[in-house]
Scaffold this motif. Structure first.
Motif, PDB file in Angstrom:
ATOM      1  N   TYR A 155       0.836  -1.204   0.000  1.00 21.97           N
ATOM      2  CA  TYR A 155       0.000   0.000   0.000  1.00 21.97           C
ATOM      3  C   TYR A 155       0.873   1.256   0.000  1.00 21.97           C
ATOM      4  N   ALA A 156       1.891   1.251   0.846  1.00 23.56           N
ATOM      5  CA  ALA A 156       2.784   2.414   0.924  1.00 23.56           C
ATOM      6  C   ALA A 156       3.560   2.593  -0.378  1.00 23.56           C
ATOM      7  N   MET A 157       4.068   1.514  -0.933  1.00 30.17           N
ATOM      8  CA  MET A 157       4.830   1.601  -2.186  1.00 30.17           C
ATOM      9  C   MET A 157       3.964   2.134  -3.325  1.00 30.17           C
ATOM     10  N   ASP A 158       2.708   1.713  -3.385  1.00 28.27           N
ATOM     11  CA  ASP A 158       1.811   2.176  -4.450  1.00 28.27           C
ATOM     12  C   ASP A 158       1.725   3.706  -4.468  1.00 28.27           C
ATOM     13  N   ILE A 159       1.669   4.298  -3.302  1.00 30.13           N
ATOM     14  CA  ILE A 159       1.548   5.759  -3.217  1.00 30.13           C
ATOM     15  C   ILE A 159       2.923   6.427  -3.316  1.00 30.13           C
ATOM     16  N   LEU A 160       3.856   5.964  -2.500  1.00 28.44           N
ATOM     17  CA  LEU A 160       5.158   6.636  -2.411  1.00 28.44           C
ATOM     18  C   LEU A 160       5.971   6.513  -3.695  1.00 28.44           C
ATOM     19  N   TRP A 161       5.991   5.334  -4.279  1.00 31.89           N
ATOM     20  CA  TRP A 161       6.820   5.138  -5.466  1.00 31.89           C
ATOM     21  C   TRP A 161       6.278   5.958  -6.640  1.00 31.89           C
ATOM     22  N   ALA A 162       4.971   6.182  -6.676  1.00 30.98           N
ATOM     23  CA  ALA A 162       4.382   7.006  -7.745  1.00 30.98           C
ATOM     24  C   ALA A 162       5.004   8.404  -7.747  1.00 30.98           C
ATOM     25  N   GLY A 163       5.301   8.925  -6.574  1.00 30.29           N
ATOM     26  CA  GLY A 163       5.900  10.258  -6.487  1.00 30.29           C
ATOM     27  C   GLY A 163       7.422  10.252  -6.549  1.00 30.29           C
ATOM     28  N   LEU A 164       8.022   9.208  -6.022  1.00 25.84           N
ATOM     29  CA  LEU A 164       9.486   9.162  -5.947  1.00 25.84           C
ATOM     30  C   LEU A 164      10.132   8.484  -7.153  1.00 25.84           C
ATOM     31  N   GLY A 165       9.412   7.581  -7.791  1.00 28.58           N
ATOM     32  CA  GLY A 165       9.992   6.786  -8.863  1.00 28.58           C
ATOM     33  C   GLY A 165      10.580   7.598 -10.002  1.00 28.58           C
ATOM     34  N   ASN A 166       9.945   8.727 -10.331  1.00 30.70           N
ATOM     35  CA  ASN A 166      10.457   9.530 -11.436  1.00 30.70           C
ATOM     36  C   ASN A 166      11.739  10.293 -11.073  1.00 30.70           C
ATOM     37  N   ARG A 167      12.102  10.294  -9.811  1.00 32.64           N
ATOM     38  CA  ARG A 167      13.343  10.949  -9.377  1.00 32.64           C
ATOM     39  C   ARG A 167      14.464   9.940  -9.113  1.00 32.64           C
ATOM     40  N   ALA A 168      14.179   8.656  -9.264  1.00 31.20           N
ATOM     41  CA  ALA A 168      15.178   7.611  -8.991  1.00 31.20           C
ATOM     42  C   ALA A 168      16.269   7.618 -10.038  1.00 31.20           C
ATOM     43  N   ARG A 169      17.493   7.445  -9.566  1.00 28.14           N
ATOM     44  CA  ARG A 169      18.605   7.300 -10.495  1.00 28.14           C
ATOM     45  C   ARG A 169      18.611   5.878 -11.046  1.00 28.14           C
ATOM     46  N   PRO A 170      18.945   5.737 -12.301  1.00 28.56           N
ATOM     47  CA  PRO A 170      18.964   4.382 -12.886  1.00 28.56           C
ATOM     48  C   PRO A 170      20.055   3.511 -12.288  1.00 28.56           C
TER      49      PRO A 170
END
Length: 183
Positions: A168-183
């Motif tokens: 549940y937390a990943m569904d929300i948090l990763w949506a906002g943070l994923g686009n800032r993740a370094r490859p």
């Protein structure tokens, strides 16, 4: 002594807990408790500090060796939700801070939040692009606050496993943070 005190504080709340009861359950004299901890508040502070150290250890260990930013976030969240499930009494102490406002115990609980925020901000600096240190810190504060509220919600839904809470937390948090993740 600390485990027993933690149980009594969690069962009765700090105000209603008595050093007499704690001493009796531990099997020592009340003066012995005072010898070790100086006061009931000193015993509560020792309980909170031990819980904080344990939480730091499990979350730091869980995130070491992560293979990606998403993996690091997932591992840290899962470690947190497993901790609160397995250490319900410790979590109870950490979350019932409203009764402790204006006391050194409230400061210790806030130090637990700062500890987790610092850990998350450090991980974000390693794995995420951020416009500034303030952005990483703000994001970490958001993660800590959101996870605290989700953990409180989980207490009302005993059927929600740590794995489900993490999803549940990943569904929300990763949506906002994923686009800032370094490859």
């Amino acid at each position: 002594m600390i485990e027993t005190a933690e149980a009594v504080f969690a069962e009765r709340g700090y105000s209603a807990a008595s050093m007499d009861d704690i001493a009796e359950r531990v099997g020592v004299s009340k003066p012995m408790l005072y010898e070790y901890f100086n006061s009931k508040e000193g015993l509560l502070l020792a309980c909170i500090r031990q819980s904080r150290a344990a939480l730091r250890e499990v979350t730091a260990q869980a995130t070491s060796g992560a293979t990606s930013p998403e993996d690091a976030l997932h591992r840290g969240l899962l470690a947190f939700f497993v901790f609160i499930r397995e250490r319900r009494q410790a979590w109870s102490l950490l979350r019932h801070e409203m009764a402790l406002i204006g006391t050194p115990a409230a400061d210790e609980i806030e130090e637990t939040r700062r500890q987790q925020t610092d850990l998350i901000a450090t991980l974000m600096a390693e794995h995420f692009d951020a416009d500034s240190g303030l952005q990483a810190e703000a994001s970490a504060e958001f993660v800590v606050g959101a996870c605290e509220r989700l953990a409180i919600w989980c207490e009302r839904h005993d059927d929600v496993t740590p794995e489900a809470a993490t999803r549940y937390a990943m569904d929300i948090l990763w949506a906002g943070l994923g686009n800032r993740a370094r490859p």
